[in-house]
Design a protein around this motif. Structure first.
Motif, PDB file in Angstrom:
ATOM      1  N   ALA A  38       6.251   2.655   0.073  1.00 54.44           N
ATOM      2  CA  ALA A  38       5.331   3.197   1.073  1.00 54.44           C
ATOM      3  C   ALA A  38       3.886   3.129   0.590  1.00 54.44           C
ATOM      4  O   ALA A  38       2.973   2.798   1.362  1.00 54.44           O
ATOM      5  CB  ALA A  38       5.719   4.636   1.403  1.00 54.44           C
ATOM      6  N   VAL A  39       3.656   3.411  -0.675  1.00 54.21           N
ATOM      7  CA  VAL A  39       2.292   3.365  -1.214  1.00 54.21           C
ATOM      8  C   VAL A  39       1.774   1.933  -1.199  1.00 54.21           C
ATOM      9  O   VAL A  39       0.620   1.679  -0.811  1.00 54.21           O
ATOM     10  CB  VAL A  39       2.261   3.945  -2.646  1.00 54.21           C
ATOM     11  CG1 VAL A  39       0.930   3.634  -3.324  1.00 54.21           C
ATOM     12  CG2 VAL A  39       2.497   5.446  -2.605  1.00 54.21           C
ATOM     13  N   ALA A  40       2.606   0.990  -1.609  1.00 51.08           N
ATOM     14  CA  ALA A  40       2.182  -0.412  -1.610  1.00 51.08           C
ATOM     15  C   ALA A  40       1.846  -0.875  -0.193  1.00 51.08           C
ATOM     16  O   ALA A  40       0.851  -1.576   0.026  1.00 51.08           O
ATOM     17  CB  ALA A  40       3.278  -1.295  -2.209  1.00 51.08           C
ATOM     18  N   GLU A  41       2.655  -0.447   0.767  1.00 50.71           N
ATOM     19  CA  GLU A  41       2.385  -0.830   2.162  1.00 50.71           C
ATOM     20  C   GLU A  41       1.071  -0.222   2.640  1.00 50.71           C
ATOM     21  O   GLU A  41       0.280  -0.886   3.323  1.00 50.71           O
ATOM     22  CB  GLU A  41       3.536  -0.381   3.054  1.00 50.71           C
ATOM     23  CG  GLU A  41       3.369  -0.816   4.505  1.00 50.71           C
ATOM     24  CD  GLU A  41       4.566  -0.458   5.358  1.00 50.71           C
ATOM     25  OE1 GLU A  41       4.584  -0.872   6.542  1.00 50.71           O
ATOM     26  OE2 GLU A  41       5.476   0.225   4.861  1.00 50.71           O
ATOM     27  N   SER A  42       0.811   1.016   2.275  1.00 43.80           N
ATOM     28  CA  SER A  42      -0.426   1.667   2.705  1.00 43.80           C
ATOM     29  C   SER A  42      -1.654   1.004   2.098  1.00 43.80           C
ATOM     30  O   SER A  42      -2.746   1.065   2.679  1.00 43.80           O
ATOM     31  CB  SER A  42      -0.399   3.153   2.322  1.00 43.80           C
ATOM     32  OG  SER A  42      -0.547   3.329   0.923  1.00 43.80           O
ATOM     33  N   ARG A  43      -1.497   0.349   0.960  1.00 41.87           N
ATOM     34  CA  ARG A  43      -2.594  -0.350   0.309  1.00 41.87           C
ATOM     35  C   ARG A  43      -2.686  -1.813   0.742  1.00 41.87           C
ATOM     36  O   ARG A  43      -3.535  -2.551   0.250  1.00 41.87           O
ATOM     37  CB  ARG A  43      -2.398  -0.316  -1.207  1.00 41.87           C
ATOM     38  CG  ARG A  43      -2.481   1.059  -1.843  1.00 41.87           C
ATOM     39  CD  ARG A  43      -3.917   1.470  -2.105  1.00 41.87           C
ATOM     40  NE  ARG A  43      -3.963   2.557  -3.073  1.00 41.87           N
ATOM     41  CZ  ARG A  43      -4.080   2.389  -4.391  1.00 41.87           C
ATOM     42  NH1 ARG A  43      -4.193   1.174  -4.903  1.00 41.87           N
ATOM     43  NH2 ARG A  43      -4.090   3.434  -5.194  1.00 41.87           N
TER      44      ARG A  43
END
Length: 294
Positions: free
Chosen positions: A274-279
């Protein structure tokens, strides 16, 4: 050491030492007791494991096969014991193996996002060196690892959670230092030269870490290729980072021991994705991700 595993451990020691005398000293037992244990193992299996002579001990073909399977079996048993001991700790935390500055710049956000997951467990970071991540996972000394490809996949499951461009670190006076981007061919490189390039450079040049390698880059001794997020953490006046135009991206993976059923690790994996997608760094993967416990 359990009683059930002792004969195999004795066998491995003799196989590695190629000597009953050296193996007995390594194990801290008497030579006759070791010889007797190996004979009992051979009798139980119905095969001869060693060819013995007065000077040397050699594995037979069945012995070679047993050694191939005995080592990972013993390692798995030791890892299971370590995990059981850690699980009994009153204030247990998941251990996440990470090499300093090799987290894609995502570690802090991943830890924060994990804490918000329904099945989250406290996460402690275990700093490690290159290539140590998977060793810690297989040994039961870490529950998950955040690392760049490539890695040794034996006994490991993993998902690519983020991809990012690579850059080349050049001396400030290099002919290509002022370019907006360069091609691999301009540097005499091919795609297969990448992956572990910085690690190989460190070994070849006799330096201990990336900071020392970049000092040599600044002196004009060498160049090296790095993920963009790693370069961002090592600004140097004497070093210029130039994007690579035709270079495969660096892939950041989150890994865990094969067959893990930990809900806490699954929460960590979901948070990392989720963090990678948000970035805007998430991998373009068509297949569904493997999640521990599924």
């Amino acid at each position: 050491m359990t009683a059930e595993s002792r004969p195999l451990r004795y066998f491995v020691a003799v196989a590695e030492e190629r000597s009953f005398t050296r193996a007995a000293a390594r194990l801290g037992i008497a030579g006759p007791a070791l010889s007797r244990a190996i004979r009992n193992l051979e009798t139980e299996l119905g095969v001869r494991l060693f060819e013995r002579s007065t000077r040397v001990v050699e594995l037979t073909e069945p012995g070679t096969v047993l050694l191939t399977h005995a080592r990972p079996a013993l390692e798995a048993l030791d890892a299971a014991a370590r995990r059981a001991v850690r699980a009994s700790a009153p204030h247990r935390s998941l251990l996440l193996a990470v090499k300093a500055d090799n987290d894609g710049g995502l570690l802090e956000d991943i830890l924060a996002a994990t804490a918000a997951e329904p099945d989250a467990e406290p996460v402690a970071v275990r700093l490690c060196s290159w290539r140590e991540h998977t060793q810690l996972l297989r040994a039961g000394e870490a529950d998950a690892a955040l690392m760049f490809e490539p890695y040794d996949p034996a006994g490991i499951d993993a998902d690519v959670v983020a991809v990012e461009p690579r850059v080349v670190a050049l001396p400030a006076g290099h002919a290509l230092a002022g370019a907006s981007r360069v091609r691999l061919a301009d540097l005499g490189l091919a795609p297969e030269d990448l992956g572990e390039r910085a690690e190989r450079d460190i070994g070849a040049l006799g330096v201990r870490d990336l900071a020392q390698l970049l000092a040599l880059v600044g002196l004009g001794t060498t160049t090296t290729v790095l993920p963009r997020s790693v370069a961002a953490r090592y600004p140097r006046e004497a070093v210029v980072y130039v994007p690579l135009e035709d270079c495969p991206p660096a892939a950041l993976v989150i890994a865990w021991p094969e067959r893990s059923r930990s809900r806490g690790v699954a929460a960590l994996v979901r948070a990392a994705a989720a963090v990678a997608e948000s970035r805007g760094m998430s991998a373009d993967v068509e297949a569904p991700q493997r999640i521990p416990g599924r």
